[in-house]
Design an enzyme around this catalytic site. Structure first.
Site, PDB file in Angstrom:
ATOM      1  N   ASN A  47       0.845  -1.202   0.000  1.00 50.39           N
ATOM      2  CA  ASN A  47       0.000   0.000   0.000  1.00 50.39           C
ATOM      3  C   ASN A  47       0.876   1.246   0.000  1.00 50.39           C
ATOM      4  OD1 ASN A  47       0.594   0.758   2.840  1.00 50.39           O
ATOM      5  ND2 ASN A  47      -0.365  -1.233   3.227  1.00 50.39           N
ATOM      6  N   PRO A  70      -2.714 -11.926  10.306  1.00 52.80           N
ATOM      7  CA  PRO A  70      -3.041 -11.718  11.716  1.00 52.80           C
ATOM      8  C   PRO A  70      -3.133 -10.231  12.002  1.00 52.80           C
ATOM      9  CG  PRO A  70      -0.740 -12.379  11.433  1.00 52.80           C
ATOM     10  CD  PRO A  70      -1.393 -12.501  10.088  1.00 52.80           C
ATOM     11  N   ASP A  71      -3.996  -9.852  12.936  1.00 55.95           N
ATOM     12  CA  ASP A  71      -4.080  -8.449  13.352  1.00 55.95           C
ATOM     13  C   ASP A  71      -3.082  -8.247  14.493  1.00 55.95           C
ATOM     14  OD1 ASP A  71      -4.842  -6.009  14.673  1.00 55.95           O
ATOM     15  OD2 ASP A  71      -6.678  -6.073  13.500  1.00 55.95           O
ATOM     16  N   LYS A  98     -10.994  -3.800  19.042  1.00 50.06           N
ATOM     17  CA  LYS A  98      -9.605  -4.224  19.286  1.00 50.06           C
ATOM     18  C   LYS A  98      -9.199  -4.000  20.736  1.00 50.06           C
ATOM     19  CE  LYS A  98      -8.241  -3.529  14.481  1.00 50.06           C
ATOM     20  NZ  LYS A  98      -7.129  -3.550  13.548  1.00 50.06           N
ATOM     21  N   LYS A 102       8.552 -17.079 -10.975  1.00 46.47           N
ATOM     22  CA  LYS A 102       7.777 -15.937 -11.477  1.00 46.47           C
ATOM     23  C   LYS A 102       6.544 -16.443 -12.252  1.00 46.47           C
ATOM     24  CE  LYS A 102       8.280 -11.954 -14.440  1.00 46.47           C
ATOM     25  NZ  LYS A 102       9.079 -11.310 -15.464  1.00 46.47           N
ATOM     26  N   LYS A 120     -13.491   0.478  16.053  1.00 51.62           N
ATOM     27  CA  LYS A 120     -12.172  -0.169  16.141  1.00 51.62           C
ATOM     28  C   LYS A 120     -11.628  -0.128  17.563  1.00 51.62           C
ATOM     29  CE  LYS A 120     -10.749   0.381  11.898  1.00 51.62           C
ATOM     30  NZ  LYS A 120     -10.128   0.963  10.729  1.00 51.62           N
TER      31      LYS A 120
HETATM   32  O1  C5P Z   1      -8.602  -2.751  11.112  1.00 49.87           O
HETATM   33  P1  C5P Z   1      -7.690  -1.717  10.579  1.00 49.87           P
HETATM   34  O2  C5P Z   1      -6.632  -2.281   9.661  1.00 49.87           O
HETATM   35  O3  C5P Z   1      -8.338  -0.531   9.967  1.00 49.87           O
HETATM   36  O4  C5P Z   1      -6.954  -1.170  11.908  1.00 49.87           O
HETATM   37  C1  C5P Z   1      -5.912  -0.259  11.846  1.00 49.87           C
HETATM   38  C2  C5P Z   1      -5.034  -0.406  13.046  1.00 49.87           C
HETATM   39  O5  C5P Z   1      -4.730  -1.776  13.287  1.00 49.87           O
HETATM   40  C3  C5P Z   1      -3.699   0.261  12.866  1.00 49.87           C
HETATM   41  O6  C5P Z   1      -3.250   0.694  14.106  1.00 49.87           O
HETATM   42  C4  C5P Z   1      -2.836  -0.863  12.311  1.00 49.87           C
HETATM   43  O7  C5P Z   1      -1.466  -0.618  12.584  1.00 49.87           O
HETATM   44  C5  C5P Z   1      -3.357  -2.051  13.054  1.00 49.87           C
HETATM   45  N1  C5P Z   1      -3.294  -3.315  12.283  1.00 49.87           N
HETATM   46  C6  C5P Z   1      -2.470  -4.333  12.702  1.00 49.87           C
HETATM   47  N2  C5P Z   1      -2.447  -5.527  12.023  1.00 49.87           N
HETATM   48  C7  C5P Z   1      -3.244  -5.718  10.958  1.00 49.87           C
HETATM   49  C8  C5P Z   1      -4.110  -4.699  10.538  1.00 49.87           C
HETATM   50  C9  C5P Z   1      -4.110  -3.499  11.217  1.00 49.87           C
HETATM   51  O8  C5P Z   1      -1.720  -4.155  13.661  1.00 49.87           O
HETATM   52  N3  C5P Z   1      -3.192  -6.881  10.318  1.00 49.87           N
END
Ligand code: C5P
Length: 424
Positions: A222, A317-318, A353, A301, A349
């Site tokens: 991104n 993973p978040d 979270k 490739k 959020k």
């Molecule tokens: O859910 P979203 O991606 O919009 O949340 C944004 C927040 O979560 C930011 O602080 C980002 O650094 C964190 N994030 C994360 N791991 C992910 C996605 C988002 O730590 N896979």
């Protein structure tokens, strides 16, 4: 009016091929309304003539500590007092070592000892000299004494090697000097008392994008530049914190006292965060972590043999959620980049979270561009808790990212102090 208008800047030029760029730098500083006097070390004079700088600045160039005529015109103590700011560009490994050890063996090092004006350095040297433990230690000592580093940058070097150690371009040095001077030395009064607010705190920060490999040559990513996260890391350092910065793939440098861990994918960023979270008091998740990665990364490739190509993605993973779910968790701060309904999404959020604080910004359209730019504006929200029944909201107006970083850390430090107070 610029932050450098009517400022007197002593420009120290030391030995290195980048010295030729200092001539342009002198002009760029004068363009901002600064008066510039140049001091050259003997090494610098092997690369550039004093006359060049004299003609450019309209002021005599200072080269000798023990020259009676020069001392009679403007003695070294007088010269040290004259300067509002001292900027050394290029700053060689040798000069950084002399400064770190308080030597006064040439005019420039003597001036730096004899002043209490802010000192800025733009290092330039071979990549191995820059990463040599001696240089790293010297720079850490200087930074701990309040010396501000600009760069160095990465890229091709005059010696034919590639790596970190290139002096930043004159315009980059001017811009960093302008923003540092505006932030640190001309900051608004409400910025003054924050300096030590994070002393003895360990701050863990993620910054930049992640790259998710498709095959050996392609990836999904991104537009995040990492600038906001790096600005927060530098501001936390200036506020006395011990800082660990987990960076995605970005072209940015951080102060030597920041412990930096470079990562590429979300999985590698998660691993690095988990390896460093144990002693963190505050976790600030600024990284734009890719939400999905390839289910399978192929070894070769992918050929364009079909008209359509479908990629199968799986959720990453978040990282922030994982940290917030730890039994002994730090104070958790998230970022929310939203294109619409900023407050509603940020609040959702915050709850989902289980965060202590969230910083939201609007990223829709060109007028609200945030990615890659030097400015930002944030809306900061925190939740109501059992101990503190009213949630809160503060807007940080649009400003450069350094200034926004200080404002955000100021709010975080206040919230944390309140929580510490209530739990003690
Ligand atoms: O859910 P979203 O991606 O919009 O949340 C944004 C927040 O979560 C930011 O602080 C980002 O650094 C964190 N994030 C994360 N791991 C992910 C996605 C988002 O730590 N896979």
């Amino acid at each position: 009016m610029s932050a450098l208008t009517n400022k007197k800047i002593l420009l120290g030029v030391t030995g290195g091929i980048a010295a030729y760029k200092s001539a342009v730098l002198a002009r760029r500083l004068m363009d901002e309304g600064a008066t510039v006097r140049v001091v050259m070390t003997p090494g610098a004079q092997a690369f550039m003539q004093p006359l060049t700088f004299q003609a450019l600045t309209g002021n005599p160039v200072h080269v000798d500590l023990l020259d009676p005529a020069a001392e009679a015109a403007m003695g070294h103590i007088e010269l040290a007092r004259w300067a509002h700011y001292i900027l050394i560009a290029p700053a060689s490994a040798n000069t950084l070592a002399r400064l770190a050890h308080g030597m006064a063996s040439d005019l420039l090092s003597t001036l730096c000892l004899a002043t209490d004006s802010p000192l800025f350095v733009a290092p330039a040297m071979n990549r191995l000299m820059w990463t040599n433990p001696a240089t790293v230690e010297n720079c850490a000592q200087l930074a701990a004494r309040g010396v501000t580093f600009f760069g160095p940058g990465d890229g091709a070097q005059a010696c034919g090697e590639t790596g970190s150690g290139r002096m930043l371009e004159p315009e980059q040095i001017r811009d960093q000097l302008l923003s540092t001077v505006a932030d640190k030395f001309n900051s608004p009064p409400d910025h003054q008392p924050i300096q030590d607010k994070l002393r003895s705190k360990h701050v863990l920060i993620t910054a930049g994008p992640t790259q998710e490999a498709i095959d050996p040559v392609r990836y999904i990513s991104n537009h995040s530049s990492g600038k906001m996260g790096f600005a927060i890391a530098e501001a936390a350092l200036a506020m006395g914190a011990q800082v660990t910065l987990i960076a995605g793939p970005v072209a940015l440098s951080a102060s030597p006292q920041i412990q930096r861990v470079d990562t590429v994918s979300a999985i590698s960023m998660l691993d690095a965060v988990m390896a460093h979270v144990d002693n963190a008091d505050i976790f600030i998740s600024v990284a734009a972590v890719a939400d999905y990665r390839l289910e399978t990364v192929v070894n070769q490739k992918i050929k364009k043999s079909h008209e359509n190509l479908t990629l199968s993605l799986v959720r990453n993973p978040d990282i922030l959620k994982a940290v917030a779910a730890l039994p002994k968790r730090p104070f958790c701060v998230g970022f929310a980049a939203e294109t619409e309904n900023v407050e509603a999404h940020a609040q959702e959020k915050l709850q989902r979270k289980k965060l202590d604080l969230i910083a939201a910004n609007h990223v829709a359209g060109e007028d609200n561009a945030v990615f890659g730019t030097d400015t930002n504006a944030l809306d900061v929200y925190w939740p109501a808790t059992a101990k503190d029944t009213s949630g809160g909201h503060i807007s940080i107006p649009s400003a450069n990212k350094q200034s926004v970083a200080y404002s955000l850390l100021n709010i975080i430090a206040d919230r944390l102090a309140l929580i510490d107070q209530k739990s003690s």
